[in-house]
Motif scaffolding. Structure first.
Motif: not given
Length: 362
Positions: A245-264
């Motif tokens: 959520l909020s800051m965590g939402g930004r983190q989730a989207l940025a990290i997840g798009l960078r590392r699709p090998d980790l998060f589907g």
């Protein structure tokens, strides 16, 4: 009516015939105010009225449902309400009040309940001991051969690893969804989103890149391996989600798009995608960001991205709309949800988790 957020033995805060009532003992005070951070209960201050024997009383006549932060100002001193439990918010411990509504999905029901567990580990990234809160679904210990997908769930700015369980009631939401057959049994892992090294770095000195890059390294190097070692997880990307959520939402989207090998699977709940000190959405300024991230990841895309906001938090609604357009342009499956009548507050994010969880790992 005594509230779940009221300290045992305390009479206030409570829901009375006039509304949400607060009572403070401050003999000798000249002025007492209820300080509200905005968004949910309101903003600014609500004056207390003096009563006999040094007590002061305040009422909010029509309080919004859900969890709300607040503090009390006694003359020149801002402090917490001794009658309320305190919660991690705004980078400190603050008072909170829970206004119930039996129709909301985050209220306790007579259903099987999972367990919240504490897991400590030594981080190679921050060079410190760190705590994870792990929610296990009902029956986790009954079938030792069963393995589970994992949702990594991140808090907002100034909060910590306790926030999704305490303020967000994540475990209660998951209990209710499982009881209704609406979600798949899942491990939910909640950790601190601040991963700067050294860990003594003050929050005011932690910049946007540190928040994203530090957590990405922490997840990749420490957290996922620790959880996979300690719990019965399904260890491929299609059974691993990252949301926040909020800051965590930004983190989730940025990290997840960078590392699709980790998060589907990814979830941005009121994602704070603004540069510090501005009101411009980062991805509006850089419209090719998502396409660049997909290209850098070798063309690997998430299974699905979930976006949400409250209808009263207008710039987040705009951000969700713009992000949805960018995701569509990049060929990424996505779903959006708007919480009716809520702002940048826990009711928005509780409802959002209720919408997100049934979509995962399907």
């Amino acid at each position: 009516m005594t509230l779940a957020s009221t300290m045992p033995g305390a009479e206030f805060p409570r829901l009375g015939s006039e509304g949400l009532e607060f009572r403070i003992h401050a003999p000798g005070a000249h002025q007492v105010k209820l300080q509200l951070p905005g968004d949910s209960l309101g903003s600014g201050s609500v004056p207390f009225s003096p009563e006999p024997d040094g007590f002061w009383h305040a009422v909010i006549s029509d309080p919004a449902v859900g969890f709300h932060y607040y503090q009390v100002e006694i003359d020149a001193l801002t402090t917490n309400d001794p009658g309320s439990r305190t919660y991690s918010g705004y980078g400190r411990s603050v008072s909170g009040v829970e206004v119930p509504d039996p129709l909301e999905p985050f209220e306790l029901r007579d259903v099987p309940h999972g367990e919240l567990r504490s897991l400590w580990f030594r981080s190679t990234v921050t060079r410190s001991w760190r705590e994870l809160w792990v929610w296990t679904p009902p029956g986790y210990d009954d079938d030792i051969d069963r393995h589970y997908p994992v949702l990594y769930l991140q808090h907002g700015s100034g909060e910590d690893e306790t926030s999704w369980s305490r303020q967000g009631r994540a475990g209660i939401i998951m209990d209710n969804l499982l009881a209704d057959g609406a979600a798949r049994p899942t491990l939910v892992v909640m950790g601190s989103g601040y991963a700067a090294a050294p860990p003594s770095t003050p929050l005011s000195a932690v910049d946007s890149a540190m928040i994203i890059d530090g957590l990405q390294q922490l997840l990749a190097d420490d957290v996922i391996a620790t959880v996979d070692r300690q719990y019965r997880t399904i260890t491929d990307r299609t059974h691993r989600a990252l949301a926040g959520l909020s800051m965590g939402g930004r983190q989730a989207l940025a990290i997840g798009l960078r590392r699709p090998d980790l998060f589907g699977w990814l979830g941005g709940l009121s994602p704070a995608i603004w540069q510090r000190g501005t009101t411009d959405a980062v991805w509006s300024v850089e419209p090719t960001w998502i396409e660049d991230a997909v290209r850098a990841a070798g063309g690997v895309r998430p299974q699905q991205v979930f976006l949400s906001a409250g209808t009263l938090e207008e710039r987040f609604v705009t951000a969700v709309d713009e992000l949805a357009g960018s995701l569509a342009a990049a060929g990424i499956d996505h779903k959006s949800y708007l919480s009716p009548g809520t702002a940048h507050e826990w009711t928005t994010w509780r409802r959002s988790l209720t919408e997100l969880a049934p979509r995962l790992f399907r």
